[in-house]
Design a protein around this motif. Structure first.
Motif, PDB file in Angstrom:
ATOM      1  N   SER A   1       0.912  -1.271   0.000  1.00 13.70           N
ATOM      2  CA  SER A   1       0.478   0.211   0.466  1.00 13.70           C
ATOM      3  C   SER A   1       1.080   1.436   0.092  1.00 13.70           C
TER       4      SER A   1
ATOM      5  N   HIS B   1      -1.899   6.142   6.653  1.00 23.67           N
ATOM      6  CA  HIS B   1      -2.639   6.207   7.468  1.00 23.67           C
ATOM      7  C   HIS B   1      -1.600   5.538   8.698  1.00 23.67           C
TER       8      HIS B   1
ATOM      9  N   GLU C   1       4.329  15.776  -2.482  1.00 26.28           N
ATOM     10  CA  GLU C   1       4.004  14.626  -3.383  1.00 26.28           C
ATOM     11  C   GLU C   1       4.357  16.033  -4.718  1.00 26.28           C
TER      12      GLU C   1
ATOM     13  N   ILE D   1       2.287   8.310  -5.491  1.00 25.20           N
ATOM     14  CA  ILE D   1       1.134   7.503  -4.923  1.00 25.20           C
ATOM     15  C   ILE D   1      -0.506   7.800  -6.034  1.00 25.20           C
TER      16      ILE D   1
ATOM     17  N   LYS E   1      -1.055   3.448  -5.529  1.00 22.43           N
ATOM     18  CA  LYS E   1      -2.350   3.451  -5.852  1.00 22.43           C
ATOM     19  C   LYS E   1      -2.462   2.528  -7.153  1.00 22.43           C
TER      20      LYS E   1
END
Ligand SMILES: Cc1ncc(COP(=O)(O)O)c(C=O)c1O
Length: 450
Positions: free
Chosen positions: A111, A142, A212, A247, A277
């Motif tokens: 993930s 998370h 990001e 991601i 993703k």
């Protein structure tokens, strides 16, 4: 045969059995999806929805080539990466061809959060420093370690840890330095330099700048070109590394390039890149790419890195199939073509509807910033919510991002086409026109007027 469960029955069961912090889209009237193909999803009554937001179903929902690759490998073998298997090395080799040469060592995981957590460990091990600089409103995952570096989350929890430093978002529309600034890239990078200097005065040491490549949760932001190079200089001088979280935005979505960090210019190369993703088109795969020096520092501890599922033959077969489809169907070029067309249509709407303050993006990563007024650029949060609710009633799935929840985000599967673009923009035009009429008529009962 048992009767299929109705949407309301599913909802009741979910409310009873699943943690309420797991949110539904359109929680007052959620959609039950039972199948999907390409850029379309279908509810239990067979109604077709146009999916403008799912950047996980990158090459299209349930792409037959990806499904076939998974099925064929599943019939042969699926096991952990402690055995030699060609899928793992083939996949690492294929990924390496998409990246600058320096990023030549790969770790496979399940993930995005796992990838970012490992990136953090690599950075700390390599630098022997602890602190991390992140952008405001960022979200990186998370896990506990990532909530700590995600202002989007920690601001609503116990707050900022002493080893975390928050830099302003390089947003030239509503940020500190805007489109009229003569050198926004340098000005925003200097903010990072100030943070580093301030941290040093407190005796802290920077392990990483974690960002990001295109801040998505922060509001679909396109950082000014040259910003990353300048930040990297400051961070490297402080002994830290540059981590690019790809991601959401990697794998050709931005059209011009395979990786979004490449938008900054050929002279920029991060030290660590994280992927998730879209990498597996819905199958849980993630990856960390880094330099040999960083990987060697990580290995020098002598502690094994073992991930039960990461890099298994089925995941790697799927990853390879996704890369094949991107190539075979020219999806990167298509992202440019369809994305440019969608941007053009949205910019036409900007002239027509004053609520549209800004249209920004690259390829099939586009944000439409809805505002209440031109002077302050106040986020039109309620109006954005109303618009996406009405779009859903027209069977179009769109969502919002940004701290003001006022930026419409377009991140559709990469098979999204010109007709889809036209349909969604025509429908937005129709709904905004209605909302403006309601406003003019001063329909006080409506909460949806612009
Ligand atoms: C930019 C970014 N990084 C990391 C993550 C975490 O990925 P995952 O949900 O696969 O753990 C997400 C998820 O939304 C994300 O958007």
């Amino acid at each position: 045969m048992a009767q299929p469960r109705s949407r309301d029955q599913t909802l009741a069961l979910r409310r009873r059995l699943v943690g309420s912090s797991c949110k539904l889209f359109f929680s007052n009237d959620p959609v039950k999806i039972v199948r999907a193909r390409g850029q379309y999803m279908y509810d239990e009554n067979g109604k077709q929805y146009l999916d403008c937001i799912n950047n996980v179903a990158h090459v299209g929902h349930c792409h037959p080539d990806v499904v076939k690759a998974a099925h064929e490998q599943n019939q042969l073998l699926n096991t952990n990466s402690r055995y030699l298997h060609d899928n793992l090395v083939d996949y690492a080799e294929r990924l390496s061809k998409t990246l600058p040469e320096k990023l030549c060592i790969f770790y496979f995981l399940n993930s995005g959060s796992e990838a970012n957590d490992l990136a953090l460990r690599l950075a700390r091990q390599f630098t022997n420093h602890e602190d991390v600089i992140v952008l405001d409103d960022a979200y990186h995952g998370h896990l506990t370690s990532l909530i700590d570096i995600s202002p989007y989350k920690f601001r609503n929890l116990e707050g900022q840890k002493e080893w975390v430093h928050v830099a302003p978002v390089p947003d030239t529309y509503r940020g500190l330095y805007r489109e009229d600034h003569e050198d926004a890239a340098t000005a925003y990078a200097d903010e990072v330099k100030n943070i580093i200097d301030h941290a040093h005065k407190r005796g802290r040491k920077i392990a990483a700048f974690f960002v990001e490549s295109l801040p998505s949760v922060g509001g679909q932001i396109i950082p000014p070109a040259g910003y990353f190079q300048k930040v990297a200089q400051h961070v490297h001088s402080a002994g830290g590394v540059f981590i690019a979280d790809e991601i959401q935005v990697g794998f050709g979505r931005v059209g011009k390039h395979f990786w979004a960090f490449q938008l900054q210019g050929e002279d920029f190369i991060p030290d660590i890149v994280t992927m998730g993703k879209p990498i597996g088109n819905g199958h849980p795969i993630a990856c960390v790419a880094t330099t040999r020096a960083i990987a060697e520092a990580f290995a020098a501890t002598g502690v094994e890195y073992f991930n039960t599922f990461g890099g298994n033959p089925v995941s790697c077969a799927i990853g390879l199939a996704v890369l094949d489809v991107i190539e075979k169907e020219h999806l990167q070029a298509r992202a440019s073509e369809v994305g440019n067309f969608l941007m053009k249509l949205l910019k036409e709407q900007q002239i027509k509807h004053p609520i549209i303050g800004d249209v920004r993006g690259c390829g099939l990563f586009i944000g439409v910033d809805l505002i209440k007024d031109q002077a302050e650029r106040t986020p039109a949060t309620a109006e954005a919510e109303c618009l996406i609710t009405r779009l859903k009633e027209e069977f179009i799935l769109l969502s919002t991002d940004g701290p003001g929840r006022n930026v419409l985000k377009f991140k559709p599967p990469m098979c999204f086409n010109m007709e889809d673009a036209k349909l969604v923009v025509d429908t937005i035009d129709k709904i905004l026109t209605d909302m403006e009429k309601e406003h003019l008529n001063q329909k006080k009962t409506s909460t949806c007027s612009t």
